[in-house]
Design an enzyme around this catalytic site. Structure first.
Site, PDB file in Angstrom:
ATOM      1  N   CYS A 269       0.807  -1.234   0.000  1.00 56.62           N
ATOM      2  CA  CYS A 269       0.000   0.000   0.000  1.00 56.62           C
ATOM      3  C   CYS A 269       0.833   1.274   0.000  1.00 56.62           C
ATOM      4  O   CYS A 269       0.810   2.040  -0.961  1.00 56.62           O
ATOM      5  CB  CYS A 269      -0.908   0.025   1.222  1.00 56.62           C
ATOM      6  SG  CYS A 269      -2.091  -1.308   1.230  1.00 56.62           S
TER       7      CYS A 269
HETATM    8  N1  NAD Z   1      -2.547  -5.706   2.215  1.00 61.52           N
HETATM    9  C1  NAD Z   1      -3.050  -4.692   2.872  1.00 61.52           C
HETATM   10  O1  NAD Z   1      -2.733  -4.472   4.036  1.00 61.52           O
HETATM   11  C2  NAD Z   1      -4.047  -3.734   2.224  1.00 61.52           C
HETATM   12  C3  NAD Z   1      -4.678  -2.775   3.032  1.00 61.52           C
HETATM   13  C4  NAD Z   1      -5.608  -1.926   2.465  1.00 61.52           C
HETATM   14  C5  NAD Z   1      -5.863  -2.005   1.092  1.00 61.52           C
HETATM   15  N2  NAD Z   1      -5.219  -2.914   0.326  1.00 61.52           N
HETATM   16  C6  NAD Z   1      -5.569  -2.978  -1.091  1.00 61.52           C
HETATM   17  O2  NAD Z   1      -6.385  -4.124  -1.316  1.00 61.52           O
HETATM   18  C7  NAD Z   1      -6.121  -4.687  -2.602  1.00 61.52           C
HETATM   19  C8  NAD Z   1      -5.758  -6.157  -2.463  1.00 61.52           C
HETATM   20  O3  NAD Z   1      -4.526  -6.265  -1.739  1.00 61.52           O
HETATM   21  P1  NAD Z   1      -4.066  -7.608  -1.030  1.00 61.52           P
HETATM   22  O4  NAD Z   1      -2.907  -7.228  -0.159  1.00 61.52           O
HETATM   23  O5  NAD Z   1      -5.229  -8.317  -0.426  1.00 61.52           O
HETATM   24  O6  NAD Z   1      -3.551  -8.454  -2.303  1.00 61.52           O
HETATM   25  P2  NAD Z   1      -3.090  -9.989  -2.299  1.00 61.52           P
HETATM   26  O7  NAD Z   1      -2.047 -10.083  -3.358  1.00 61.52           O
HETATM   27  O8  NAD Z   1      -2.780 -10.441  -0.913  1.00 61.52           O
HETATM   28  O9  NAD Z   1      -4.391 -10.780  -2.757  1.00 61.52           O
HETATM   29  C9  NAD Z   1      -5.003 -10.628  -3.989  1.00 61.52           C
HETATM   30  C10 NAD Z   1      -5.741 -11.920  -4.346  1.00 61.52           C
HETATM   31  O10 NAD Z   1      -6.491 -11.655  -5.536  1.00 61.52           O
HETATM   32  C11 NAD Z   1      -6.430 -12.802  -6.359  1.00 61.52           C
HETATM   33  N3  NAD Z   1      -6.774 -12.386  -7.706  1.00 61.52           N
HETATM   34  C12 NAD Z   1      -6.047 -11.641  -8.566  1.00 61.52           C
HETATM   35  N4  NAD Z   1      -6.734 -11.426  -9.694  1.00 61.52           N
HETATM   36  C13 NAD Z   1      -7.930 -12.049  -9.535  1.00 61.52           C
HETATM   37  C14 NAD Z   1      -9.079 -12.175 -10.353  1.00 61.52           C
HETATM   38  N5  NAD Z   1      -9.134 -11.608 -11.544  1.00 61.52           N
HETATM   39  N6  NAD Z   1     -10.129 -12.882  -9.875  1.00 61.52           N
HETATM   40  C15 NAD Z   1     -10.083 -13.456  -8.652  1.00 61.52           C
HETATM   41  N7  NAD Z   1      -9.030 -13.364  -7.844  1.00 61.52           N
HETATM   42  C16 NAD Z   1      -7.961 -12.665  -8.279  1.00 61.52           C
HETATM   43  C17 NAD Z   1      -5.015 -13.320  -6.167  1.00 61.52           C
HETATM   44  O11 NAD Z   1      -4.916 -14.688  -6.545  1.00 61.52           O
HETATM   45  C18 NAD Z   1      -4.814 -13.097  -4.660  1.00 61.52           C
HETATM   46  O12 NAD Z   1      -5.206 -14.219  -3.908  1.00 61.52           O
HETATM   47  C19 NAD Z   1      -5.023  -3.815  -3.211  1.00 61.52           C
HETATM   48  O13 NAD Z   1      -5.608  -2.833  -4.012  1.00 61.52           O
HETATM   49  C20 NAD Z   1      -4.386  -3.169  -2.004  1.00 61.52           C
HETATM   50  O14 NAD Z   1      -3.787  -1.930  -2.325  1.00 61.52           O
HETATM   51  C21 NAD Z   1      -4.319  -3.801   0.864  1.00 61.52           C
END
Ligand code: NAD
Length: 435
Positions: A269
């Site tokens: 992030c």
């Molecule tokens: N990690 C954090 O602490 C956090 C906090 C707030 C916001 N965010 C935001 O949330 C979003 C997700 O982040 P994350 O850390 O959970 O990512 P991540 O990489 O941990 O998880 C993403 C998941 O999405 C799946 N995926 C990708 N494309 C897909 C599709 N087309 N259909 C179905 N599944 C699919 C992947 O296989 C993976 O399991 C990002 O935009 C991030 O900026 C993350």
């Protein structure tokens, strides 16, 4: 008014089961909603269907309990999405090599969802992104693939995620949820959905505003971390301890909020989201000067840390070349295994470029994967923590302040320590250099 579809098997489907999607799906299930988790990654779905958690921030027990109560299913079958009343998208939003936003995951998720859209459904995006993504990019792909009209046939909203991995006080239900819709009716649908699972919702006037709220929160953090990193570099040669300064300053009951310096910024992030705004601002011929400057400072921190080590070694007639150096902590923050964008890897690269023999220890990252450490470090394993193994090193660089590590022992067994977290005791054998 967009009337909800009838005969839905699920109240909500979560697309993308990562650090954000899993706590969200479990949170809805625990609130009593029939929830479906969808991901493309078959291995991940197999683990989840087995009632096991692939992330440390949600326990396997919670997942198994929700599944046992028949409230949580996992699938890779995109056709099942049509059986849900609402769909929430939580896919990654990374940067390309030149710091441009990569909306590819959102677009692909939209393309997957579109054929399953039925009149009356709600789609809510939670991935952090620049203003306009939901209203323009996601809307376009959903309308194209479904033949339905957003705001008329189905509801479309944006609600940013505020997950704080590793913070036990950060509970999904208690975290206020900011919500914007592409129309007031869309927003009301999203407010109604999220109100089933969280205590407080914060409706705002549009999706663009809700997207800007998330970026603003993370830009605020990015810039304030850069500020204390810069202050650390200024105060240290003056013999002033930045951590002592912050601890005293935070006793001021107003107008000051503590941020802490480190070896840089990491995670999916904070180092990424600010550049989503930078890119969008260019479309309006505007510069994001604060963001650029903070980025320069934060990205320069690994070089600063390595320079501190080099200076310390030089002063003893030694060099990084040929020395054995232990990096302590490769996760980007305390108490979690997430090592994406971790500045520790930049430090390890620099040390290796200078001829150092580099190992690491991190109880949360037993082995580095390509996803976190890239090709250069994939397969490397955390060295065992023992007096025998620690005694082999000429120097250590402490990058992440994990609890449970015996920093006193580190300072008894390794003669030189660069401490970017202010966690190593200074009264032991080692020379401890703040950095
Ligand atoms: N990690 C954090 O602490 C956090 C906090 C707030 C916001 N965010 C935001 O949330 C979003 C997700 O982040 P994350 O850390 O959970 O990512 P991540 O990489 O941990 O998880 C993403 C998941 O999405 C799946 N995926 C990708 N494309 C897909 C599709 N087309 N259909 C179905 N599944 C699919 C992947 O296989 C993976 O399991 C990002 O935009 C991030 O900026 C993350």
């Amino acid at each position: 008014m967009i009337t909800k579809p009838t005969n839905s098997l699920y109240e909500v489907a979560v697309v993308g089961l990562g650090y954000v999607g899993i706590p969200l799906a479990v949170g809805f299930a625990e609130a009593g909603c029939r929830t479906l988790g969808f991901d493309l990654d078959q291995e991940r779905i197999d683990v989840l269907q087995d009632g096991r958690s692939p992330i440390t921030t949600v326990s396997s027990e919670r997942i198994a309990r929700a599944m046992g109560r028949n409230r949580l299913d996992f699938t890779t079958d995109r056709n099942l999405l049509s059986k849900s009343e609402s769909i929430i998208i939580c896919v990654p939003t990374p940067l390309r090599r030149h710091l441009d936003p990569d909306l590819g995951f959102i677009i692909r998720a939209g393309e997957e969802i579109a054929p399953s859209l039925r009149p009356g459904m709600l789609v809510s995006l939670e991935s952090s992104t620049y203003p306009g993504t939901t209203r323009v990019d996601l809307k376009k792909v959903l309308e194209k693939g479904s033949g339905l009209k957003a705001g008329v046939d189905f509801a479309l909203a944006f609600s940013p995620e505020r997950e704080d991995p590793g913070n036990e006080k950060s509970v999904f239900k208690e975290m206020p949820k900011v919500i914007g819709g592409i129309t007031p009716a869309c927003r009301e649908r999203a407010v109604e959905l999220y109100s089933r699972a969280v205590r407080q919702v914060v409706p705002v006037s549009s999706c663009d505003t809700a997207e800007a709220v998330k970026l603003t929160e993370n830009i605020f953090r990015f810039i304030n971390i850069a500020l204390v990193n810069e202050l650390k570099r200024i105060y240290t040669p003056m013999g002033i301890d930045i951590w002592e300064v912050i601890d005293a300053a935070k006793t001021k009951p107003f107008g000051f909020m503590p941020f802490y310096p480190g070896a840089g910024v990491g995670g999916h992030c904070i180092p990424i989201d600010p550049y989503y705004l930078t890119w969008k601002a260019r479309e309006y011929n505007l510069d994001t000067k604060f963001i650029e400057l903070a980025g320069q400072i934060n990205r320069g921190m690994p070089y600063y840390v390595v320079n501190r080590l080099m200076e310390a070694m030089n002063s003893e007639g030694k060099s990084i070349q040929g020395s054995r150096i232990l990096v302590v902590g490769v996760a980007y923050k305390t108490g979690i295994p997430d090592d994406r964008e971790s500045p520790s890897y930049e430090i390890m690269d620099l040390l290796r470029e200078k001829g150092g023999i580099v190992d690491y220890h991190d109880p949360f990252v037993p082995e580095i994967t390509e996803h976190g450490g890239g090709k250069a470090w994939a397969g490397h394993q955390s060295i065992p923590w023992s007096p025998e193994s620690l005694s082999l090193y000429d120097a250590a660089v402490v990058c992440t302040p994990h609890h449970g590590i015996n920093y006193g022992q580190l300072a008894e067994l390794i003669p030189l320590i660069i401490d970017s977290c202010n966690i190593v005791p200074k009264d032991r054998i080692a020379r401890v250099i703040p950095a």
